[in-house]
Motif scaffolding. Sequence first.
Motif, mmCIF file in Angstrom:
data_model
loop_
_atom_site.group_PDB
_atom_site.id
_atom_site.type_symbol
_atom_site.label_atom_id
_atom_site.label_comp_id
_atom_site.label_asym_id
_atom_site.label_seq_id
_atom_site.Cartn_x
_atom_site.Cartn_y
_atom_site.Cartn_z
ATOM 1 N N PRO A 13 8.319 1.426 6.387
ATOM 2 C CA PRO A 13 7.349 0.769 6.781
ATOM 3 C C PRO A 13 7.373 -0.755 6.356
ATOM 4 O O PRO A 13 7.054 -1.730 6.863
ATOM 5 C CB PRO A 13 6.002 1.263 5.967
ATOM 6 N N PHE A 42 1.624 -1.405 4.062
ATOM 7 C CA PHE A 42 1.225 -2.607 4.359
ATOM 8 C C PHE A 42 1.270 -3.516 3.091
ATOM 9 O O PHE A 42 1.172 -3.150 2.032
ATOM 10 C CB PHE A 42 -0.048 -2.479 4.843
ATOM 11 N N CYS A 89 -6.532 -1.301 1.027
ATOM 12 C CA CYS A 89 -5.517 -1.870 2.152
ATOM 13 C C CYS A 89 -6.264 -2.480 3.157
ATOM 14 O O CYS A 89 -7.245 -1.732 3.760
ATOM 15 C CB CYS A 89 -4.508 -0.795 2.537
ATOM 16 N N LYS A 99 4.397 8.532 -1.285
ATOM 17 C CA LYS A 99 3.695 7.389 -2.077
ATOM 18 C C LYS A 99 3.989 7.354 -3.348
ATOM 19 O O LYS A 99 3.945 6.208 -3.655
ATOM 20 C CB LYS A 99 2.209 8.364 -1.853
ATOM 21 N N ASN A 112 -4.802 -2.588 6.102
ATOM 22 C CA ASN A 112 -4.495 -1.954 7.349
ATOM 23 C C ASN A 112 -5.120 -0.739 7.634
ATOM 24 O O ASN A 112 -5.631 -0.248 8.501
ATOM 25 C CB ASN A 112 -3.064 -1.900 7.235
ATOM 26 N N CYS A 113 -4.945 0.155 6.483
ATOM 27 C CA CYS A 113 -5.520 1.784 6.463
ATOM 28 C C CYS A 113 -6.924 1.900 6.122
ATOM 29 O O CYS A 113 -7.254 3.020 6.026
ATOM 30 C CB CYS A 113 -4.320 2.432 6.050
ATOM 31 N N ARG A 134 6.909 4.873 -2.922
ATOM 32 C CA ARG A 134 6.389 3.556 -2.607
ATOM 33 C C ARG A 134 5.821 2.808 -3.939
ATOM 34 O O ARG A 134 5.862 1.655 -3.991
ATOM 35 C CB ARG A 134 5.289 3.593 -1.620
ATOM 36 N N GLU A 183 -0.252 4.097 0.936
ATOM 37 C CA GLU A 183 -0.306 4.991 2.094
ATOM 38 C C GLU A 183 0.559 4.704 3.269
ATOM 39 O O GLU A 183 0.947 5.424 4.140
ATOM 40 C CB GLU A 183 -1.905 4.908 2.356
ATOM 41 N N CYS A 184 0.403 3.064 3.774
ATOM 42 C CA CYS A 184 0.991 2.787 4.834
ATOM 43 C C CYS A 184 2.250 1.743 4.889
ATOM 44 O O CYS A 184 2.816 1.534 5.641
ATOM 45 C CB CYS A 184 -0.070 2.265 5.811
ATOM 46 N N CYS A 244 0.867 -1.225 -0.054
ATOM 47 C CA CYS A 244 -0.130 -0.070 -0.030
ATOM 48 C C CYS A 244 0.841 1.089 0.155
ATOM 49 O O CYS A 244 1.855 1.396 0.814
ATOM 50 C CB CYS A 244 -0.882 0.051 1.348
#
Length: 206
Positions: free
Chosen positions: A201, A10, A29, A57, A31-32, A60, A7-8, A5
């Motif tokens: 992360p 994950f 996601c 972002k 997680n978020c 990632r 964003e986080c 993800c």
Amino acid sequence: MKYRCVECGFGIKTLFVQYSPGNIRLMKCENCKAVADEYIECERMIILIDLILHKPKAYRHLLHNVLNQGTVKLEGLLWKSTIIFLLLDAYRSLLLQRNEEEQSSSLSFSSLVWRSQQIFLDVLVGNLIFLCVFLLAIRILLNTSVGFSRCGNLLLSILVSSYLKIFLVAMMVWEFPSSVIFIIDLFVLSSNVVALKGQIPSIYFP
């Protein structure tokens, strides 16, 4: 997990579900609860602009969802990026020494060999010290040990996020003051920090 993800960070198995050509649904996601990667529907120019704007972002998306083991050979990409990185560093050292060469009346063969050796040592020692400080900082700040595979991913993050060094090539065509080199260095360093921030992360998430 194959993807992550944006964003986080994950892990996620798939980023989208395709019902028909051009008809996809982006996955969220676990997680978020946000859309895992909205850059899938964006054009490359938008991604490039976000990379220049130092958005974690975008890094990632590039490092985990584009340059992953399922789509590219990371080992070959790592070697190619390293060679380009070292060549640009060598050209940077050459540019810094250009003013000294212009001030001298002539250059003999021995002085040319000496300058080549000096550039090689500057690039080798400088990058070796940078990598040692980088690995030590990760171990101290994150209070965790990084495995060989993740260390390779972090190294690839540094190499890819140093793309701003390509602006040094423009100095072959146009003449800029030497201060521009240090401005590029600052942009490269800030880009490295953002790319590493986007990788943090993934060290904790499976």
